[in-house]
Scaffold this motif. Structure first.
Motif, PDB file in Angstrom:
ATOM      1  N   PHE A   1       0.860  -1.168   0.000  1.00 18.09           N
ATOM      2  CA  PHE A   1       0.000   0.000   0.000  1.00 18.09           C
ATOM      3  C   PHE A   1       0.900   1.223   0.000  1.00 18.09           C
ATOM      4  O   PHE A   1       2.086   1.150   0.356  1.00 18.09           O
ATOM      5  N   THR A   2       0.350   2.349  -0.419  1.00 18.25           N
ATOM      6  CA  THR A   2       1.113   3.586  -0.423  1.00 18.25           C
ATOM      7  C   THR A   2       0.752   4.413   0.796  1.00 18.25           C
ATOM      8  O   THR A   2      -0.398   4.416   1.244  1.00 18.25           O
ATOM      9  N   VAL A   3       1.747   5.116   1.326  1.00 15.86           N
ATOM     10  CA  VAL A   3       1.538   5.956   2.493  1.00 15.86           C
ATOM     11  C   VAL A   3       2.209   7.296   2.238  1.00 15.86           C
ATOM     12  O   VAL A   3       3.288   7.369   1.656  1.00 15.86           O
ATOM     13  N   ALA A   4       1.548   8.379   2.645  1.00 14.85           N
ATOM     14  CA  ALA A   4       2.068   9.727   2.466  1.00 14.85           C
ATOM     15  C   ALA A   4       1.733  10.554   3.691  1.00 14.85           C
ATOM     16  O   ALA A   4       1.078  10.075   4.629  1.00 14.85           O
ATOM     17  N   ALA A   5       2.178  11.811   3.698  1.00 14.51           N
ATOM     18  CA  ALA A   5       1.920  12.684   4.843  1.00 14.51           C
ATOM     19  C   ALA A   5       0.429  12.849   5.081  1.00 14.51           C
ATOM     20  O   ALA A   5      -0.020  13.018   6.216  1.00 14.51           O
ATOM     21  N   SER A   6      -0.362  12.803   4.019  1.00 16.43           N
ATOM     22  CA  SER A   6      -1.820  12.839   4.114  1.00 16.43           C
ATOM     23  C   SER A   6      -2.367  12.030   2.958  1.00 16.43           C
ATOM     24  O   SER A   6      -1.609  11.527   2.119  1.00 16.43           O
ATOM     25  N   THR A   7      -3.670  11.892   2.892  1.00 13.95           N
ATOM     26  CA  THR A   7      -4.275  11.152   1.785  1.00 13.95           C
ATOM     27  C   THR A   7      -4.564  12.061   0.593  1.00 13.95           C
ATOM     28  O   THR A   7      -5.226  11.634  -0.362  1.00 13.95           O
ATOM     29  N   ALA A   8      -4.055  13.297   0.629  1.00 11.24           N
ATOM     30  CA  ALA A   8      -4.202  14.198  -0.519  1.00 11.24           C
ATOM     31  C   ALA A   8      -3.353  13.689  -1.680  1.00 11.24           C
ATOM     32  O   ALA A   8      -2.354  12.976  -1.499  1.00 11.24           O
ATOM     33  N   THR A   9      -3.726  14.055  -2.890  1.00 13.99           N
ATOM     34  CA  THR A   9      -3.029  13.613  -4.092  1.00 13.99           C
ATOM     35  C   THR A   9      -1.546  13.969  -4.049  1.00 13.99           C
ATOM     36  O   THR A   9      -1.171  15.083  -3.677  1.00 13.99           O
ATOM     37  N   VAL A  10      -0.715  13.023  -4.446  1.00  8.51           N
ATOM     38  CA  VAL A  10       0.723  13.243  -4.554  1.00  8.51           C
ATOM     39  C   VAL A  10       1.086  13.271  -6.036  1.00  8.51           C
ATOM     40  O   VAL A  10       0.762  12.336  -6.772  1.00  8.51           O
ATOM     41  N   VAL A  11       1.747  14.335  -6.466  1.00  8.32           N
ATOM     42  CA  VAL A  11       2.113  14.480  -7.876  1.00  8.32           C
ATOM     43  C   VAL A  11       3.542  13.990  -8.081  1.00  8.32           C
ATOM     44  O   VAL A  11       4.471  14.428  -7.402  1.00  8.32           O
ATOM     45  N   THR A  12       3.720  13.081  -9.029  1.00  2.65           N
ATOM     46  CA  THR A  12       5.026  12.474  -9.288  1.00  2.65           C
ATOM     47  C   THR A  12       5.905  13.396 -10.129  1.00  2.65           C
ATOM     48  O   THR A  12       5.503  14.492 -10.530  1.00  2.65           O
ATOM     49  N   ALA A  13       7.112  12.920 -10.426  1.00  4.14           N
ATOM     50  CA  ALA A  13       8.090  13.713 -11.173  1.00  4.14           C
ATOM     51  C   ALA A  13       7.559  14.159 -12.527  1.00  4.14           C
ATOM     52  O   ALA A  13       7.910  15.244 -13.013  1.00  4.14           O
ATOM     53  N   ASN A  14       6.708  13.347 -13.134  1.00  6.36           N
ATOM     54  CA  ASN A  14       6.203  13.678 -14.470  1.00  6.36           C
ATOM     55  C   ASN A  14       4.686  13.838 -14.503  1.00  6.36           C
ATOM     56  O   ASN A  14       4.025  13.513 -15.493  1.00  6.36           O
TER      57      ASN A  14
ATOM     58  N   VAL B   1      -1.057  10.519  -7.880  1.00  4.79           N
ATOM     59  CA  VAL B   1      -1.269   9.267  -7.147  1.00  4.79           C
ATOM     60  C   VAL B   1      -2.101   9.556  -5.907  1.00  4.79           C
ATOM     61  O   VAL B   1      -1.853  10.527  -5.187  1.00  4.79           O
ATOM     62  N   LEU B   2      -3.063   8.688  -5.636  1.00  2.93           N
ATOM     63  CA  LEU B   2      -3.900   8.796  -4.444  1.00  2.93           C
ATOM     64  C   LEU B   2      -3.375   7.829  -3.386  1.00  2.93           C
ATOM     65  O   LEU B   2      -3.491   6.609  -3.543  1.00  2.93           O
ATOM     66  N   PRO B   3      -2.751   8.341  -2.309  1.00  3.34           N
ATOM     67  CA  PRO B   3      -2.193   7.444  -1.280  1.00  3.34           C
ATOM     68  C   PRO B   3      -3.286   6.602  -0.632  1.00  3.34           C
ATOM     69  O   PRO B   3      -4.427   7.045  -0.464  1.00  3.34           O
ATOM     70  N   ASP B   4      -2.919   5.384  -0.245  1.00  2.00           N
ATOM     71  CA  ASP B   4      -3.872   4.509   0.430  1.00  2.00           C
ATOM     72  C   ASP B   4      -4.053   4.900   1.893  1.00  2.00           C
ATOM     73  O   ASP B   4      -5.143   4.749   2.443  1.00  2.00           O
ATOM     74  N   ARG B   5      -2.991   5.403   2.519  1.00  2.00           N
ATOM     75  CA  ARG B   5      -3.041   5.749   3.946  1.00  2.00           C
ATOM     76  C   ARG B   5      -2.209   6.992   4.196  1.00  2.00           C
ATOM     77  O   ARG B   5      -1.316   7.329   3.406  1.00  2.00           O
ATOM     78  N   ASP B   6      -2.497   7.659   5.329  1.00  2.00           N
ATOM     79  CA  ASP B   6      -1.624   8.743   5.744  1.00  2.00           C
ATOM     80  C   ASP B   6      -0.588   8.201   6.736  1.00  2.00           C
ATOM     81  O   ASP B   6      -0.666   7.054   7.173  1.00  2.00           O
ATOM     82  N   ALA B   7       0.374   9.032   7.056  1.00  2.00           N
ATOM     83  CA  ALA B   7       1.504   8.576   7.860  1.00  2.00           C
ATOM     84  C   ALA B   7       1.119   8.193   9.282  1.00  2.00           C
ATOM     85  O   ALA B   7       1.893   7.546   9.978  1.00  2.00           O
ATOM     86  N   THR B   8      -0.072   8.575   9.710  1.00  2.00           N
ATOM     87  CA  THR B   8      -0.509   8.237  11.061  1.00  2.00           C
ATOM     88  C   THR B   8      -1.264   6.912  11.108  1.00  2.00           C
ATOM     89  O   THR B   8      -1.728   6.507  12.164  1.00  2.00           O
TER      90      THR B   8
END
Length: 383
Positions: free
Chosen positions: A307-320, A324-331
């Motif tokens: 699964f993907t995890v990020a600082a929040s579940t807000a969209t993460v934009v890649t290099a190009n 990406v929509l994260p599956d979980r937030d860091a908490t």
């Protein structure tokens, strides 16, 4: 008494089933010897590049189509990432309907547009259409759209089992083609007028192109870049990816259902109590090709998922520019083990490192099973 008889009967059925399965497994061929496959004549390569050249636009339009509910991860993201880093075309990620595209075996992304919106903005159609593997080969919306794009003059490129979708649209009838090793028989059964070509990682015939398994998206896109912008540009992108070569040479016999493949899959599947979930940390600017390859590989071990995890579940934009929509937030809940996308390496190197990490955790046979599913030369069945 009756209960014990039922139990004994059930056990007997299971044993008979296992015996039958064991018989099937041992009827499979052993792992083939390592080989590179026959060389591709220069004239064939030149003809491929000539067929892929854009018709009348300096900056062609490339549409990458996906089904919202299930489109193959690497097939959808890697062509997009490679072509965008080359910056030689307008590359648009499409979905059949509104909302995100759920990729399999992992990740969720936001497309750039629906096919309806694309058609409104590009009434003359795309120059190239990339067709990934999808959960359904016969989606009527996809098939109708592909037929329409082909009539408008688009080159249709089926990646991996996306060739089955192209075949279902009737665009491969009477043409030479290939697909993922596991689906060759199925493709030919459904589309018997296809002329299957072995020992080629990609095949171009007129207005259609097809590739072998999942990782063939990399050489296919580099070949397309060379056709559009020249050899020097393709070499630059290849170095960025970590690839030395990207030819059509392929050893089809190295990829098949073998005894070792089947027994490894069975053993891993039966160890359901020991299944792991790995987290992949994603941050803005992450390489989408590396992310796709790493997530795809760890999801194909029959021992693990991601699964993907990020600082929040807000969209993460890649290099190009892939969203990406994260599956979980860091908490969220802790992972069994975090896995790396190897940000200091190119995508091909990241895949190599991931396969070695899988071998270290689950054994070399499992790493070979993953490589076989990805149809990745150099890490297949043979030792």
């Amino acid at each position: 008494m009756r209960t014990s008889m039922v139990i004994r009967g059930g056990v007997a059925v299971v044993l008979l089933a296992l015996a039958g399965f064991a018989g099937w497994v041992f009827s499979l061929p052993p792992a083939p010897a390592a080989t590179e496959g026959p060389a591709v004549p220069p004239a064939e390569r030149d003809a491929m590049l000539a067929s892929l050249k854009p018709m009348d636009r300096d900056r062609p339009v490339v549409a990458v189509i996906g089904l919202n509910d299930a489109t193959e991860t690497t097939d959808y993201l890697v062509p997009t990432g490679i072509l965008r880093r080359a910056d030689i075309a307008e590359v648009v990620m499409l979905a059949t309907g509104p909302g995100p595209v759920r990729l399999y075996p992992a990740l969720r992304v936001e497309p750039d547009a629906t096919i309806a919106a694309f058609d409104a903005d590009h009434p003359g159609g795309a120059d190239y259409v990339i067709v990934p593997a999808m959960s359904r080969d016969d989606d009527p919306v996809v098939l109708a759209w592909l037929q329409n794009q082909s009539r408008k003059g688009a080159m249709i490129i089926g990646i991996c089992a996306g060739a089955k979708v192209v075949g279902a649209a009737g665009l491969l009838d009477g043409r030479r083609a290939t697909t993922h090793w596991y689906y060759v028989g199925e493709m030919l059964e459904r589309s018997p007028h296809i002329d299957y070509v072995a020992d080629r990682r990609m095949v171009v015939d007129g207005i259609v192109a097809t590739t072998t398994g999942i990782t063939a998206s990399m050489p296919m896109m580099l070949t397309l870049i060379e056709a559009i912008a020249g050899r020097a540009k393709a070499e630059t992108v290849a170095r960025d990816l970590g690839l030395e070569t990207w030819g059509a040479r392929h050893a089809s016999d190295a990829f098949r259902l073998t005894r070792r493949f089947a027994t490894t899959v069975l053993a891993n599947s039966m160890a359901f109590w020991n299944r792991e979930t790995h987290g992949i940390r994603i941050e803005p600017g992450i390489d989408e090709a590396s992310l796709a390859l790493v997530a795809d590989a760890w999801s194909r071990t029959y021992r693990s998922g991601v699964f993907t995890v990020a600082a929040s579940t807000a969209t993460v934009v890649t290099a190009n520019g892939v969203r990406v929509l994260p599956d979980r937030d860091a908490t969220g809940r802790a992972t069994d083990r975090a896995v790396s996308t190897f940000p200091d390496r190119g995508p091909a190197d990241a895949l190599d490192q991931t396969l070695h990490a899988i071998a270290g955790r689950y054994g070399a046979p499992t790493a070979r099973v993953v490589a076989m599913q990805l149809e990745y030369p150099g890490f297949g069945e043979a030792d």
